[in-house]
Each structure stands twice: as C-alpha cells, then as structure tokens.
Write an enzyme that holds these catalytic residues in place. Structure first.
Site, PDB file in Angstrom:
ATOM      1  N   ASP A  67     -46.417  17.387 -35.896  1.00  0.00           N
ATOM      2  CA  ASP A  67     -45.870  18.734 -36.074  1.00  0.00           C
ATOM      3  C   ASP A  67     -47.045  19.704 -36.133  1.00  0.00           C
ATOM      4  O   ASP A  67     -47.389  20.244 -37.185  1.00  0.00           O
ATOM      5  CB  ASP A  67     -45.029  18.789 -37.352  1.00  0.00           C
ATOM      6  CG  ASP A  67     -44.214  20.061 -37.475  1.00  0.00           C
ATOM      7  OD1 ASP A  67     -44.331  20.941 -36.601  1.00  0.00           O
ATOM      8  OD2 ASP A  67     -43.450  20.193 -38.454  1.00  0.00           O
ATOM      9  N   CYS A 181     -62.778  15.101 -33.026  1.00  0.00           N
ATOM     10  CA  CYS A 181     -62.085  15.460 -31.790  1.00  0.00           C
ATOM     11  C   CYS A 181     -63.104  16.027 -30.799  1.00  0.00           C
ATOM     12  O   CYS A 181     -63.726  17.059 -31.090  1.00  0.00           O
ATOM     13  CB  CYS A 181     -60.993  16.491 -32.070  1.00  0.00           C
ATOM     14  SG  CYS A 181     -59.995  16.878 -30.629  1.00  0.00           S
ATOM     15  N   LYS A 219     -61.938  13.722 -41.264  1.00  0.00           N
ATOM     16  CA  LYS A 219     -61.269  12.703 -40.448  1.00  0.00           C
ATOM     17  C   LYS A 219     -62.262  12.103 -39.460  1.00  0.00           C
ATOM     18  O   LYS A 219     -62.892  12.823 -38.681  1.00  0.00           O
ATOM     19  CB  LYS A 219     -60.080  13.308 -39.707  1.00  0.00           C
ATOM     20  CG  LYS A 219     -59.212  12.273 -38.994  1.00  0.00           C
ATOM     21  CD  LYS A 219     -57.887  12.862 -38.541  1.00  0.00           C
ATOM     22  CE  LYS A 219     -56.969  11.792 -37.984  1.00  0.00           C
ATOM     23  NZ  LYS A 219     -55.627  12.328 -37.651  1.00  0.00           N
ATOM     24  N   THR A 252     -58.117   6.519 -39.297  1.00  0.00           N
ATOM     25  CA  THR A 252     -59.027   7.112 -38.356  1.00  0.00           C
ATOM     26  C   THR A 252     -58.269   8.037 -37.401  1.00  0.00           C
ATOM     27  O   THR A 252     -57.041   8.095 -37.410  1.00  0.00           O
ATOM     28  CB  THR A 252     -59.737   6.053 -37.480  1.00  0.00           C
ATOM     29  OG1 THR A 252     -58.744   5.411 -36.641  1.00  0.00           O
ATOM     30  CG2 THR A 252     -60.397   4.984 -38.319  1.00  0.00           C
ATOM     31  N   ASN A 253     -59.065   8.663 -36.506  1.00  0.00           N
ATOM     32  CA  ASN A 253     -58.522   9.432 -35.405  1.00  0.00           C
ATOM     33  C   ASN A 253     -58.114   8.471 -34.278  1.00  0.00           C
ATOM     34  O   ASN A 253     -58.206   7.256 -34.423  1.00  0.00           O
ATOM     35  CB  ASN A 253     -59.584  10.420 -34.905  1.00  0.00           C
ATOM     36  CG  ASN A 253     -58.982  11.732 -34.437  1.00  0.00           C
ATOM     37  OD1 ASN A 253     -57.947  11.747 -33.793  1.00  0.00           O
ATOM     38  ND2 ASN A 253     -59.646  12.834 -34.753  1.00  0.00           N
ATOM     39  N   GLY A 307     -52.156   2.572 -36.471  1.00  0.00           N
ATOM     40  CA  GLY A 307     -51.412   1.324 -36.371  1.00  0.00           C
ATOM     41  C   GLY A 307     -50.463   1.028 -37.506  1.00  0.00           C
ATOM     42  O   GLY A 307     -49.925  -0.087 -37.589  1.00  0.00           O
TER      43      GLY A 307
END
Length: 366
Positions: A67, A181, A219, A252-253, A307
């Site tokens: 979201d 990222c 992150k 994690t990312n 996961g």
C-alpha cells in the site's frame, strides 16, 4: 472467498490485479469494515509486545510495497495486521518504470517487480494520512526512499530524504529508511557506509527538531547466501548505525539475483531485471535476522521480512531474532485470511514450546 477470487485475479496483469485488490479494500473499508474485522480478527495476549513506546497487538505486519500511497490502512488493520508499513514514499511524486513491471512466479510462490518507486509523493501521502488519522488504531510505519530520479545525487539526495521525513514524520509511529533500493545511475545504494553515514547524519539532525522525534529503522538488502557468518560490509553498516543510535533494522529488501528460484531460466530471461520476493528469500532473510540479532546482542528490535508465508516461517524468523515480521508476496497467493492463520499458528507454537509470551521466543535460536 479468496480461493474463488484468485483465479480471476491471476488472469489479470499482476499490477492490474493489485490495483483491483486495493480498490476492493478501499470499498470494503468504507462500507463493511466491521464485517471484515469480525471475519478476520484474532488476537491473543501472548502475541502482544511493547516496542519503541508503542503497543503492537501482534507481530504480523504488512510490508512496504503493498500500500504505497496509504489508501487502505483501516482495511489492513481490520484483517488483523498488528501494524502497517506504507510506502516507499519519496519527496516528489514518481510514475515509476515503464510497464510491464510486475511478474508472478507461481512455481516459486514468488514475485519479481521493477515498479521503480511509483508513488504519489510525500505531501499527498501525508495529507491522506492526516485525514484518516482518526481511523487508525495500530502502529503505522512509513517507508522513505529517494525520489526515483538519477539527477538527484549527493547533497540533493540528502535534502530529498529530509524533505519527505519532515512532511511525513508527524503521521508515523516509526520511519524506515529504504537505503537498499538502487536508485542511482550506477546501481549504488545508501548501504555504502559513507553514503549511509551522511544520510543518517541528516535524518538524526532532523529528529532533534521539536516534535520530530520518532524511531528510525534501516532496511537492508538480503545477503548473497544464507551462510552469513561474517561480512565486512555489514560490520561497517552496523558500526555506522550504532554511531547514530538507529532504533531498529528491517531484514530484508527484495533481491536482484535469482538464487533459489525454480522457475525456468527462459521465463526469467523473458522477465528480465527486478526485485525478487517470496519464499526463495526465506533462508537468506532469516539468516540476516540472526546475524543482526547476534551483532547487536539482541538490544535493537528487528523486523523480519522475506519469505514469510505461514506460521512456521514467521516463527522461525522470530526465534532467529525478529521481534516483528512482515509479509506481502504471500498475500497475493493466499489472501487476507493468511494473517489470522499465522497468528493462530504462532500461539500454538508458543504453547508447544512453553513460552508465556512471544517476546520470550525472540532470539531463542540465535
């Protein structure tokens, strides 16, 4: 009901299916929210924790990416998430990458996306959250990333983060810095220790302003394998984080590689680049949780993500050192009823292991 809907959603492009699902969530939160809550809610005192000054009724959270623009926060609370993380949000609105940019890997119950941080921008999201503040009852995290523009670099990138932090911090119970990222032209990230140090210096300076104190989490990317025993780069990142008194980590990312994937190489080549999420990341993400827990002597809360698809995978991350867990990809394959099933399974596992509360299980295997 989701078993009936899923075949229809899976006939759609994954991004269209996600848009349709969000539209349905928004309709439900305006019309039948009490009915949704009565169907999905399950809470147990053994799952409750106090972290960062907030009460988390259960450890199962919605991961960033589901979201991005904070349009359905009351709905996510109604289906039983203990907390919600929206975003990633950037200072400027961004359309993201060209389509198609989201792909299912049914054989792996996984996803690949290269959405490119498409979002409405910090000002719009802050305004939306302000108007829905009275409808929120559980902790809200806001995930921040640099605006997806390769021309925003150096000091401009720091100012970009500062701008979104200032605009959104008043709505957040915690802020996540999405430093993993790859938005830069060379594919680099803020996980470079020098870049991270500069970013954390900028954000912690903002934190000192009146009314802006909020927990800040970092992150991280998944390790290259599930055998993380010692990593010089991670040690440097942890040292920088410790220097700035970071309040927590998210591990994690998504992953840029395709390790652990059973989908055919031809299909992967057809899809191309993008971040991998879902069960192929499970072992690596859990190992990083354990690594972080040991490295910080269990003193800094960790959110485990990657996961998580059932109670067992959630409990494994908790025993590895995660105080909280998040999921997103599993919702695509299992639907919102999964949240309740995970919580019920966690209570059963706590009972089997003789733990009076979830916090007693955190780090048991670390």
């Amino acid at each position: 009901m989701y078993r009936l809907l899923r075949p229809l959603l899976f006939r759609l492009n994954p991004e269209w299916a996600h848009t349709a699902s969000l539209w349905g969530a928004r309709v439900a939160q305006r019309t039948v929210l009490p009915l949704v809550a009565s169907r999905y809610q399950f809470e147990d005192e053994r799952l409750k924790q106090r972290l960062w000054g907030d009460t988390f009724p259960n450890p199962v959270g919605l991961a960033a990416g589901a979201d991005k623009n904070a349009r359905a926060v009351p709905f996510w609370e109604a289906v039983g998430f203990g907390f919600v993380e929206v975003g990633s949000v950037s200072a400027q609105p961004a359309p993201g990458n060209p389509t198609p940019r989201a792909f299912r890997l049914p054989k792996d119950q996984a996803l690949i996306n290269r959405l490119g941080l498409n979002n409405d921008g910090a000002e719009a999201v802050a305004d939306r959250l302000e108007h829905s503040r009275s409808d929120r009852a559980r902790p809200l995290g806001i995930n921040l990333a640099k605006t997806h523009d390769p021309d925003i670099m150096g000091e401009a990138a720091l100012e970009d983060f500062r701008t979104s932090f200032r605009q959104l911090v008043g709505q957040a119970d915690y802020v996540t810095l999405n430093v993993s990222c790859p938005n830069t032209p060379d594919g680099g990230t803020f996980e470079d220790p020098a870049a991270l140090d500069a970013l954390l210096s900028a954000i912690t300076a903002e934190q000192k302003a009146p009314g802006l104190a909020v927990p800040v989490l970092v992150k991280l990317s998944p390790p290259l394998s599930d055998r993380v025993l010692f990593d010089t780069r991670l040690e440097e990142i942890l040292a920088v984080a410790a220097d700035h008194d970071i309040d927590g980590f998210i591990a994690t990312n998504t992953a840029s590689d395709r390790k652990g994937v059973e989908t055919s190489a031809d299909r992967l080549d057809e899809i191309g680049a993008g971040g991998l999420s879902g069960p192929p990341l499970e072992a690596r993400a859990t190992r990083l949780v354990q690594y972080l827990y040991r490295a910080t002597d269990g003193e800094i809360p960790i959110i485990g993500v990657g996961g998580v698809h059932d109670a067992e995978s959630a409990y494994t991350k908790i025993r590895a050192g995660a105080s909280l867990v998040q999921l997103y990809t599993a919702l695509v394959y299992e639907g919102p009823g999964l949240v309740r099933r995970i919580k019920e399974g966690l209570v059963a596992r706590l009972s089997d292991d003789g733990y009076a509360s979830l916090e007693n299980a955190v780090g048991a295997d670390a």
